[in-house]
Each structure stands twice: as structure tokens, then as C-alpha cells.
Design a protein around this motif. Structure first.
Motif, PDB file in Angstrom:
ATOM      1  N   UNK A  60       0.744  -1.058  -0.167  1.00  0.00           N
ATOM      2  CA  UNK A  60      -0.067  -0.031  -0.098  1.00  0.00           C
ATOM      3  C   UNK A  60       1.060   1.188  -0.027  1.00  0.00           C
ATOM      4  N   UNK A  61       2.030   1.145   0.679  1.00  0.00           N
ATOM      5  CA  UNK A  61       2.907   2.486   0.499  1.00  0.00           C
ATOM      6  C   UNK A  61       3.543   2.573  -0.697  1.00  0.00           C
ATOM      7  N   UNK A 289      -5.082  -5.102   6.511  1.00  0.00           N
ATOM      8  CA  UNK A 289      -5.985  -6.327   6.921  1.00  0.00           C
ATOM      9  C   UNK A 289      -6.731  -6.050   8.218  1.00  0.00           C
ATOM     10  N   UNK A 290      -7.652  -5.227   8.268  1.00  0.00           N
ATOM     11  CA  UNK A 290      -8.463  -4.958   9.310  1.00  0.00           C
ATOM     12  C   UNK A 290      -8.092  -3.945  10.224  1.00  0.00           C
ATOM     13  N   UNK A 291      -6.672  -3.389   9.832  1.00  0.00           N
ATOM     14  CA  UNK A 291      -6.073  -2.489  10.986  1.00  0.00           C
ATOM     15  C   UNK A 291      -5.914  -1.098  10.246  1.00  0.00           C
ATOM     16  N   UNK A 292      -6.691  -0.169  10.303  1.00  0.00           N
ATOM     17  CA  UNK A 292      -6.176   1.084   9.585  1.00  0.00           C
ATOM     18  C   UNK A 292      -5.145   1.684  10.079  1.00  0.00           C
ATOM     19  N   UNK A 293      -4.431   1.251  11.327  1.00  0.00           N
ATOM     20  CA  UNK A 293      -3.471   2.073  11.967  1.00  0.00           C
ATOM     21  C   UNK A 293      -2.090   1.486  11.622  1.00  0.00           C
ATOM     22  N   UNK A 294      -2.345   0.603  10.606  1.00  0.00           N
ATOM     23  CA  UNK A 294      -0.947  -0.384  10.523  1.00  0.00           C
ATOM     24  C   UNK A 294       0.113   0.681   9.838  1.00  0.00           C
ATOM     25  N   UNK A 295       1.270   0.254  10.517  1.00  0.00           N
ATOM     26  CA  UNK A 295       2.573   0.878   9.777  1.00  0.00           C
ATOM     27  C   UNK A 295       3.470   0.099   9.343  1.00  0.00           C
TER      28      UNK A 295
END
Length: 312
Positions: A60-61, A289-295
Motif C-alpha cells: 500500500x505504501x 488487513x483490518x487494521x487502519x493504523x498499520x505502519x
């Protein structure tokens, strides 16, 4: 007596509805739990030469627009600064193999493993070109990011389809072996929940390919998500498994993918079961994968920290 993987998967398929609508934490097929990473970390760890990261973690990045190459290069630079020696590309972001190899060299990285579509009987790939690019990149192991039986691909509906696909992969693997490379199969959950009699699709893939031609890159998260204990799969297939995708599972949040070391998978037990047969331990976290805060950078650093300190 140990229950065969195929039979276990039949039971899992029957119980899958219960498992994933609220009983994941208590069902007998639920993934094993483990102690906090801090209790497992000492001074052993996995050697840096065996640690890699699947760059799909940054999909995504990186993106696929006009700025993808700049972001892709930033990812490689930052991974090198973290201490990674190896990466596993899923795309070259428009660069040629020669250009990508030069970029890796600039940042002191190796791409010893690669995800690239190797095709299927219905849609064969140009294997000669893949092998040529792999030679330029320095690839040891390569394979598709998903088997042709994936629900989003849908080519394999019957047992005969899976057998034909396995035979196709064995032929590709033979071609690769003669070129000094190794074909790998990367699994998701459906290879274990797709069942024909007493055999899973994964069983078929292993049984209808030769160990000298095809190995497994076992994705530990997806094995656990399917309801199996990865230790059992490792013990069943032993040295056929040459690579791990190391990703964790959070049973408290709908079994979503979790940053390595923060979920429930018992990595020390899994790694110990494999003995010394694993060539690369590849950190991965499917984007969001269900976590909008994923970094993804946090996931990469945490995965490296865990693997370099875990004891087993």
C-alpha cells in the motif's frame, strides 16, 4: 498416533463456521498461545543471513503510480538502515532486473527469494524469462504469491485440477533446478481447508511434486488461520519446508494478522520443530488487513527485533 493432516483438515472444514464466528479462542483447532516475546528473547536469535522481509508488507505504501519507484527505493533504504540483509520482492515497480539488482547493491541488500507469477496449466508463464531475471537478481527461491486454487483465481475446482497443477509446478521446478534455482509453493489457508477424501490440496501439491524440484514456503499465519497447528505441518513435511513466512495471529481481533511477536503463534516451538532446515525466515504483514493504523515500517522493525532475539 498423530492424525494425518488431510484428516485433520476434514474435521477443521466441518468446524470452520464455529471456529471463525466466535469460538476461535476456545476451539481445539485454535492456534497455540505463546508467552510474551520478552520472555523468549535472549542472545541467540535467527542469524541475519537467514532473515528476510516480504516487500508486500509495503504494498500500500509503495503503490503502483508515478511515485512508486521513489517510495520503493525509500523502503529499501530504510530496511537496510534497520539492519536487514535480505528482501523478498513481489514487484520490480517498473525497473528491469538489471536496474533492480543495481538498486539492491546500492543499499547492501540481497533478493534471495522472490514472488513472481509462474503460471498454471491454463495460463503458463514464460519460465525462461523468469529464470533469466532471477539469475540477474541473484534469486535462490521463487514462486507465485498464491496458488491457482485461490478463490480470487478460481482455476482449480476438482482433485484432478489440483493434481494437474502440481504436475505443472513439478515441471517448472525441474526446469528451475537445472538452472540452479528452486521453485517454492506459498500457501494461504484454502490449501488446507480444500479437501478431497482424506487429502488436503496442500497434501496433493506435496505428493505430486518431487522434493528435488519443489519446496514449501510455509506461511505460518495462514496455516493457523485454517485451524491447524503449524508445528504439526512442519513435523509432517519436514525438510520439504525450506522457508517460513513469519506473521503472527491475533485471536482477540477476529484472527487478523498481527505484528510478529505480538500475537498468539508459538514461534519458538515452530522454529524448533523445523530444526535447521529453514533457509529463510521471512517477515510479512499483509497491508492493513483490518487494521487502519498499520505502519509497515513498525512491523518491519518489530519483526527484525523479534527474530534476532528469539530463542528456540
Amino acid at each position: 498416533m498423530k492424525v494425518p493432516i488431510g484428516l485433520r483438515a476434514v474435521l477443521v472444514a466441518v468446524l470452520s463456521t464455529l471456529l471463525f464466528v466466535g469460538l476461535a479462542g476456545s476451539a481445539s483447532a485454535a492456534p497455540p498461545t505463546k508467552a510474551p516475546a520478552s520472555a523468549e528473547c535472549a542472545d541467540r536469535g535467527v542469524p541475519l543471513s537467514k532473515i528476510s522481509i516480504q516487500l508486500y508488507t509495503f504494498a500500500d505504501y509503495i503503490g503502483d503510480d508515478a511515485g512508486a519507484q521513489a517510495r520503493h527505493e525509500e523502503v529499501l533504504r530504510r530496511l537496510s538502515e534497520m539492519g536487514y540483509h535480505n528482501v523478498e520482492p513481489y514487484t520490480l515497480s517498473g525497473w528491469t532486473a538489471e536496474e533492480y539488482a543495481a538498486l539492491l547493491d546500492e543499499y547492501g541488500l540481497k533478493a534471495s527469494v522472490r514472488h513472481v507469477d509462474v503460471g498454471s496449466p491454463a495460463d503458463p508463464a514464460d519460465i525462461e524469462q523468469i529464470l533469466a531475471d532471477n539469475r540477474t537478481l541473484g534469486i535462490e527461491y521463487f514462486g507465485s504469491g498464491s496458488t491457482a486454487g485461490a478463490p480470487w483465481i478460481g482455476e482449480l475446482a476438482t482433485e484432478a485440477d489440483w493434481i494437474a497443477y502440481a504436475e505443472y509446478l513439478d515441471a517448472v521446478g525441474e526446469q528451475a533446478r537445472k538452472a540452479g534455482q528452486t521453485l517454492m509453493i506459498h500457501n494461504h489457508d484454502f490449501e488446507f481447508t480444500t479437501v478431497f477424501g482424506d487429502r488436503t490440496a496442500f497434501d496433493i501439491l506435496m505428493q505430486h511434486t518431487q522434493k528435488k524440484n519443489v519446496v514449501s514456503q510455509l506461511d505460518l499465519y495462514w496455516v493457523a488461520y485454517a485451524g491447524l497447528d503449524p508445528v504439526d505441518v512442519v513435523e509432517e513435511y519436514g525438510k520439504r519446508i525450506k522457508l517460513f513466512h513469519v506473521k503472527d495471529l491475533n485471536p482477540a481481533l477476529d484472527n487478523r494478522i498481527e505484528i510478529v511477536g505480538r500475537g498468539s503463534l508459538d514461534f519458538p516451538a515452530i522454529f524448533a520443530a523445523a530444526g535447521g532446515s529453514i533457509r529463510y525466515f521471512v517477515v510479512e504483514h499483509d497491508p492493513r488487513f483490518g487494521d487502519p493504523t498499520f505502519d509497515p515500517f513498525e512491523a518491519a522493525q518489530a519483526g527484525l527485533d523479534y527474530l534476532t532475539s528469539v530463542t528456540y
